[in-house]
Scaffold this motif. Structure first.
Motif, short mmCIF file in Angstrom:
data_model
loop_
_atom_site.label_atom_id
_atom_site.label_comp_id
_atom_site.label_asym_id
_atom_site.label_seq_id
_atom_site.Cartn_x
_atom_site.Cartn_y
_atom_site.Cartn_z
N HIS A 31 0.78 -1.11 -0.05
CA HIS A 31 -0.20 0.10 0.16
C HIS A 31 0.95 1.22 0.11
O HIS A 31 1.96 1.29 0.93
N ILE A 32 0.63 2.03 -1.12
CA ILE A 32 1.60 3.36 -0.81
C ILE A 32 0.62 4.55 -0.59
O ILE A 32 -0.62 4.92 -1.08
N LEU A 33 0.81 4.99 0.64
CA LEU A 33 0.10 6.18 1.16
C LEU A 33 1.02 7.17 1.31
O LEU A 33 2.09 7.18 1.92
N VAL A 34 0.56 8.42 0.51
CA VAL A 34 1.40 9.53 0.60
C VAL A 34 0.52 10.80 1.30
O VAL A 34 -0.57 11.07 0.73
N PRO A 35 1.14 11.31 2.43
CA PRO A 35 0.25 12.56 2.75
C PRO A 35 0.28 13.60 1.76
O PRO A 35 1.21 13.71 0.71
N HIS A 36 -0.75 14.48 1.76
CA HIS A 36 -1.18 15.19 0.77
C HIS A 36 -0.01 16.44 0.59
O HIS A 36 0.20 16.60 -0.49
N VAL A 37 0.69 16.77 1.76
CA VAL A 37 1.55 17.77 1.84
C VAL A 37 3.11 17.24 0.86
O VAL A 37 3.52 17.82 -0.15
N ALA A 38 3.14 15.79 0.96
CA ALA A 38 4.29 15.21 0.45
C ALA A 38 3.96 15.25 -0.97
O ALA A 38 4.88 15.43 -1.94
N LEU B 218 5.01 14.24 8.91
CA LEU B 218 5.38 13.44 10.24
C LEU B 218 3.73 13.37 10.94
O LEU B 218 3.57 12.26 11.27
N GLU B 219 3.21 14.23 11.18
CA GLU B 219 1.70 14.13 11.83
C GLU B 219 1.12 13.06 11.15
O GLU B 219 0.29 12.39 11.77
N ALA B 220 0.85 13.18 9.98
CA ALA B 220 0.05 12.12 8.74
C ALA B 220 0.77 10.82 9.17
O ALA B 220 0.04 9.93 9.43
N ALA B 221 1.97 10.65 9.16
CA ALA B 221 2.78 9.22 9.61
C ALA B 221 2.27 8.85 10.85
O ALA B 221 2.01 7.65 11.11
N ILE B 222 2.34 9.65 11.82
CA ILE B 222 1.93 9.17 13.28
C ILE B 222 0.43 8.72 13.25
O ILE B 222 0.25 7.85 13.81
N ASP B 223 -0.66 9.52 12.67
CA ASP B 223 -1.76 9.03 12.63
C ASP B 223 -1.95 7.55 11.82
O ASP B 223 -2.67 6.59 12.19
N LEU B 224 -1.04 7.41 10.69
CA LEU B 224 -0.98 6.45 9.94
C LEU B 224 -0.78 4.92 10.73
O LEU B 224 -1.26 4.23 10.76
N LYS B 225 0.19 5.31 11.71
CA LYS B 225 0.91 4.20 12.45
C LYS B 225 0.00 3.65 13.41
O LYS B 225 0.04 2.56 13.55
N THR B 226 -1.02 4.64 13.74
CA THR B 226 -2.13 3.93 14.73
C THR B 226 -2.85 3.06 13.90
O THR B 226 -3.56 1.92 14.38
N ARG B 227 -3.16 3.31 12.59
CA ARG B 227 -3.97 2.53 11.77
C ARG B 227 -3.29 1.25 11.03
O ARG B 227 -4.01 0.20 10.72
N HIS B 228 -2.05 1.48 10.95
CA HIS B 228 -1.21 0.57 10.20
C HIS B 228 0.01 0.40 10.92
O HIS B 228 1.13 0.82 10.76
N PRO B 229 -0.25 -0.79 12.04
CA PRO B 229 1.03 -1.09 12.99
C PRO B 229 2.43 -1.35 12.04
O PRO B 229 3.35 -1.04 12.61
N ASN B 230 2.34 -1.90 10.89
CA ASN B 230 3.40 -2.39 10.13
C ASN B 230 3.89 -1.22 9.22
O ASN B 230 4.73 -1.71 8.23
N ALA C 266 8.71 6.51 16.72
CA ALA C 266 8.62 5.00 16.70
C ALA C 266 8.01 4.74 15.29
O ALA C 266 7.18 3.75 15.47
N ILE C 267 8.33 5.39 14.09
CA ILE C 267 8.00 4.81 13.16
C ILE C 267 9.13 4.41 12.58
O ILE C 267 10.10 4.93 12.05
N GLU C 268 9.00 3.05 12.00
CA GLU C 268 10.12 2.50 11.45
C GLU C 268 10.45 3.10 9.83
O GLU C 268 9.63 3.12 9.12
N THR C 269 11.67 3.48 9.64
CA THR C 269 12.04 4.14 8.52
C THR C 269 13.20 3.52 7.67
O THR C 269 14.08 2.98 8.58
N VAL C 270 12.72 3.61 6.44
CA VAL C 270 14.06 3.36 5.49
C VAL C 270 14.47 4.61 4.94
O VAL C 270 13.82 5.34 4.34
N TYR C 271 15.60 5.05 5.72
CA TYR C 271 16.17 6.20 5.06
C TYR C 271 17.18 5.83 4.09
O TYR C 271 17.88 5.13 3.92
N CYS C 272 16.81 6.82 2.93
CA CYS C 272 17.59 6.51 1.66
C CYS C 272 17.91 7.97 1.03
O CYS C 272 16.97 8.67 0.63
#
Length: 192
Positions: free
Chosen positions: A23-30, A141-153, A171-177
């Motif tokens: 699932h590709i989820l992209v915050p509106h701002v991004a 970041l705030e969108a990702a925090i909300d997503l983390k609650t709905r999508h633990p993985n 506590a959001i697992e990140t692949v920095y690239c």
């Protein structure tokens, strides 16, 4: 990594497959940051062409060889027309490729500004003026925090080191690239 990059195309294939593997989820701002980044390049090209045409028209006046010729007509899109079209194009691209663009949430603004004034990640470095450039990152970041609650993985794929660090602080697992390594990281992710 561009839209036509083979590894990016693999991501899109997994995102639009039935059943979905990704699932590709992209915050509106991004999404808007990406769209307007691409848009600026296209607008710059149109503006350069328009300016060249205007320069030619000005030089024709009084030019010994060109005097008497009618200035060629040039019809170009207005900036707003290009902007509107880019919005429609990106909307179709998202729909065609199974990308969910997350709407802005008013609560994100409140939380982003709280972070800004508290010097919390991603604002915890630099002067006030330097921190301002991270306001869009804070909304992401705030969108990702909300997503983390709905999508633990949830796994955030991020090419911005400071935003990546902010994800980790929350506590959001990140692949920095880094941008120059994005292709290699995508290939590694797809092989898992």
């Amino acid at each position: 990594m561009g839209i036509k990059d083979p590894d990016f195309q693999k991501l899109l294939k997994h995102a639009s497959a039935k059943p979905k593997r990704l699932h590709i989820l992209v915050p509106h701002v991004a999404w808007e940051e990406w769209r307007t980044f691409l848009l600026e390049d296209r607008l710059m090209r149109v503006r350069e062409l328009r300016n060249s045409h205007e320069k030619l028209a000005r030089k024709m006046v009084g030019d010994y060889l060109l005097d008497g010729l009618e200035c060629p007509k040039l019809t170009l899109w207005a900036d707003k027309e290009v902007d509107d079209h880019s919005k429609k194009t990106m909307q179709v691209f998202a729909a065609d490729n199974g990308i969910e663009v997350l709407k802005l949430v008013v609560d994100h603004a409140d939380r982003a500004w709280e972070r800004y004034f508290a010097n919390a990640p991603p604002f915890n470095s630099g002067t006030r003026d330097n921190r301002r450039e991270h306001i869009p990152d804070s909304w992401i970041l705030e969108a990702a925090i909300d997503l983390k609650t709905r999508h633990p993985n949830l796994l955030a794929f991020c090419c911005d080191e400071e935003l990546s660090d902010a994800f980790k602080c929350c506590a959001i697992e990140t692949v920095y690239c880094p941008p120059e390594k994005a292709r290699e990281a995508t290939r590694t992710f797809l092989e898992q």
